[in-house]
Design a protein around this motif. Sequence first.
Motif, PDB file in Angstrom:
ATOM      1  N   THR A  44      -1.855   5.275  43.814  1.00 60.31           N
ATOM      2  CA  THR A  44      -1.650   6.797  42.894  1.00 60.31           C
ATOM      3  C   THR A  44      -2.785   7.344  43.465  1.00 60.31           C
ATOM      4  OG1 THR A  44      -1.862   4.771  40.861  1.00 60.31           O
ATOM      5  CG2 THR A  44      -3.387   6.871  40.864  1.00 60.31           C
ATOM      6  N   TYR A  45      -1.446   8.615  43.440  1.00 61.06           N
ATOM      7  CA  TYR A  45      -1.697  10.061  44.263  1.00 61.06           C
ATOM      8  C   TYR A  45      -2.562  11.303  43.319  1.00 61.06           C
ATOM      9  CZ  TYR A  45       1.083   8.096  48.099  1.00 61.06           C
ATOM     10  OH  TYR A  45       1.820   7.403  49.150  1.00 61.06           O
ATOM     11  N   LEU A  46      -3.883  11.513  43.713  1.00 59.83           N
ATOM     12  CA  LEU A  46      -3.956  12.630  43.325  1.00 59.83           C
ATOM     13  C   LEU A  46      -2.944  14.171  42.978  1.00 59.83           C
ATOM     14  CD1 LEU A  46      -6.433  14.543  41.526  1.00 59.83           C
ATOM     15  CD2 LEU A  46      -7.789  14.467  42.996  1.00 59.83           C
ATOM     16  N   TYR A  47      -2.974  14.341  42.769  1.00 56.95           N
ATOM     17  CA  TYR A  47      -1.628  15.679  42.428  1.00 56.95           C
ATOM     18  C   TYR A  47      -2.398  16.823  42.160  1.00 56.95           C
ATOM     19  CZ  TYR A  47       1.300  19.371  41.504  1.00 56.95           C
ATOM     20  OH  TYR A  47       2.026  20.725  40.998  1.00 56.95           O
ATOM     21  N   ILE A  48      -2.231  17.347  43.471  1.00 51.17           N
ATOM     22  CA  ILE A  48      -3.447  19.004  43.552  1.00 51.17           C
ATOM     23  C   ILE A  48      -1.984  20.194  43.304  1.00 51.17           C
ATOM     24  CG2 ILE A  48      -5.343  20.692  44.941  1.00 51.17           C
ATOM     25  CD1 ILE A  48      -6.006  17.394  45.940  1.00 51.17           C
ATOM     26  N   PRO A  49      -2.184  20.833  42.940  1.00 49.71           N
ATOM     27  CA  PRO A  49      -0.784  22.184  42.886  1.00 49.71           C
ATOM     28  C   PRO A  49      -0.987  22.848  44.031  1.00 49.71           C
ATOM     29  CG  PRO A  49      -1.920  21.534  40.553  1.00 49.71           C
ATOM     30  CD  PRO A  49      -2.338  21.171  41.686  1.00 49.71           C
ATOM     31  N   ASP A  50       0.019  22.904  44.759  1.00 52.12           N
ATOM     32  CA  ASP A  50       0.179  23.947  45.908  1.00 52.12           C
ATOM     33  C   ASP A  50      -1.104  24.334  47.050  1.00 52.12           C
ATOM     34  OD1 ASP A  50       2.158  25.458  44.529  1.00 52.12           O
ATOM     35  OD2 ASP A  50       0.606  26.784  43.503  1.00 52.12           O
ATOM     36  N   CYS A  51      -1.347  22.747  47.356  1.00 51.97           N
ATOM     37  CA  CYS A  51      -2.035  21.633  48.294  1.00 51.97           C
ATOM     38  C   CYS A  51      -1.829  20.745  49.107  1.00 51.97           C
ATOM     39  CB  CYS A  51      -3.944  21.553  47.551  1.00 51.97           C
ATOM     40  SG  CYS A  51      -5.059  21.177  48.071  1.00 51.97           S
ATOM     41  N   PRO A  52      -1.045  21.520  50.098  1.00 53.92           N
ATOM     42  CA  PRO A  52       0.296  21.337  50.961  1.00 53.92           C
ATOM     43  C   PRO A  52      -0.390  20.571  52.253  1.00 53.92           C
ATOM     44  CG  PRO A  52       1.063  22.649  51.269  1.00 53.92           C
ATOM     45  CD  PRO A  52      -0.370  23.238  50.325  1.00 53.92           C
ATOM     46  N   TYR A  53      -2.301  20.141  52.653  1.00 56.57           N
ATOM     47  CA  TYR A  53      -2.837  20.104  53.183  1.00 56.57           C
ATOM     48  C   TYR A  53      -3.928  18.585  53.166  1.00 56.57           C
ATOM     49  CZ  TYR A  53      -5.805  23.279  50.959  1.00 56.57           C
ATOM     50  OH  TYR A  53      -5.677  24.464  49.938  1.00 56.57           O
ATOM     51  N   LEU A  54      -4.323  18.285  51.839  1.00 55.12           N
ATOM     52  CA  LEU A  54      -5.042  17.473  51.176  1.00 55.12           C
ATOM     53  C   LEU A  54      -4.187  15.901  50.515  1.00 55.12           C
ATOM     54  CD1 LEU A  54      -8.106  16.468  50.846  1.00 55.12           C
ATOM     55  CD2 LEU A  54      -8.488  17.811  49.053  1.00 55.12           C
ATOM     56  N   GLY A 110      -7.160  14.463  34.687  1.00 55.91           N
ATOM     57  CA  GLY A 110      -6.681  15.122  35.912  1.00 55.91           C
ATOM     58  C   GLY A 110      -4.965  14.551  36.108  1.00 55.91           C
ATOM     59  N   SER A 111      -4.137  15.194  37.154  1.00 58.90           N
ATOM     60  CA  SER A 111      -3.249  14.942  37.415  1.00 58.90           C
ATOM     61  C   SER A 111      -2.951  13.656  38.521  1.00 58.90           C
ATOM     62  CB  SER A 111      -2.510  15.711  37.704  1.00 58.90           C
ATOM     63  OG  SER A 111      -2.673  17.401  36.901  1.00 58.90           O
ATOM     64  N   TRP A 112      -2.903  12.796  37.806  1.00 61.83           N
ATOM     65  CA  TRP A 112      -2.927  11.554  38.757  1.00 61.83           C
ATOM     66  C   TRP A 112      -1.658  10.899  38.652  1.00 61.83           C
ATOM     67  CZ3 TRP A 112      -6.577   9.395  42.963  1.00 61.83           C
ATOM     68  CH2 TRP A 112      -7.767   9.974  42.109  1.00 61.83           C
ATOM     69  N   VAL A 113      -1.074  10.327  39.873  1.00 62.76           N
ATOM     70  CA  VAL A 113       0.609  10.100  39.816  1.00 62.76           C
ATOM     71  C   VAL A 113       0.376   8.619  40.406  1.00 62.76           C
ATOM     72  CG1 VAL A 113       2.574  10.198  40.510  1.00 62.76           C
ATOM     73  CG2 VAL A 113       1.164  12.975  39.862  1.00 62.76           C
ATOM     74  N   SER A 114       1.535   7.671  39.853  1.00 65.27           N
ATOM     75  CA  SER A 114       1.221   6.061  40.525  1.00 65.27           C
ATOM     76  C   SER A 114       3.089   6.339  40.535  1.00 65.27           C
ATOM     77  CB  SER A 114       1.192   5.367  38.990  1.00 65.27           C
ATOM     78  OG  SER A 114      -0.055   5.383  38.519  1.00 65.27           O
ATOM     79  N   VAL A 115       3.041   5.396  41.930  1.00 60.77           N
ATOM     80  CA  VAL A 115       4.008   5.398  42.865  1.00 60.77           C
ATOM     81  C   VAL A 115       4.321   4.004  43.345  1.00 60.77           C
ATOM     82  CG1 VAL A 115       5.751   6.499  44.438  1.00 60.77           C
ATOM     83  CG2 VAL A 115       3.916   7.995  43.496  1.00 60.77           C
ATOM     84  N   ASN A 116       5.352   2.877  42.345  1.00 59.84           N
ATOM     85  CA  ASN A 116       5.350   2.174  42.949  1.00 59.84           C
ATOM     86  C   ASN A 116       6.300   1.806  44.172  1.00 59.84           C
ATOM     87  OD1 ASN A 116       4.317   0.526  40.115  1.00 59.84           O
ATOM     88  ND2 ASN A 116       5.317   1.831  39.358  1.00 59.84           N
TER      89      ASN A 116
END
Length: 192
Positions: A44-54, A110-116
């Motif tokens: 499960t990833y935290l989506y942080i807009p326009d933040c490619p370094y974290l 927040g913007s959590w994205v689940s990836v199976n």
Amino acid sequence: MTNDFITLELRWFNRGNLPKQVNDWFTTDCPGEILGSPETREDTYLYIPDCPYLNIKFRQGSLEVKWRKAELGIRQFSRHWEGRIEQWIKWSCQDSTSESLMPKGGLTQGSWVSVNKARSQRFYQEITYELTQFTVNNENWWTIAFEALVEVDTMNLEEFEQGVSEIGSTYQGLPLQNNQSCAYPSWLNLIV
């Protein structure tokens, strides 16, 4: 418990089902040893807009944070691959109960994205590499990725490039282009 380490990384993302030719390449034609059985899991990833370094994610009871330390440029590997090498510093914190790691109320804010994921790994010349199939938002994807720990006198950029090129020399699948090459934070910006 917390630990940190520095890695060199390279990854390509591809939309759709994993081509049989790519799967056959990974399972039979690649150099190096297979690392265990394929594993399935949910990250499960935290989506942080326009933040490619974290990159922040929950994975199998641990909280993992990655910070992109350096962009090392676009490189050509074998005749089929062109991609971006990045250097990352990673921290991992595990809690057997997960109570202190999980936000109150779970991951609903927040913007959590689940990836199976279904991931297979191999190891060759100090490089761990993977072929992963995954689903997010009811859409299939697959990725090929390479990672090497950067420690004193064990791995440098030239050795990493050489190892990836050797692994890629037997690849006969779809070309992997620079526009498909990025880390998870940049990919999340494309799909969310």
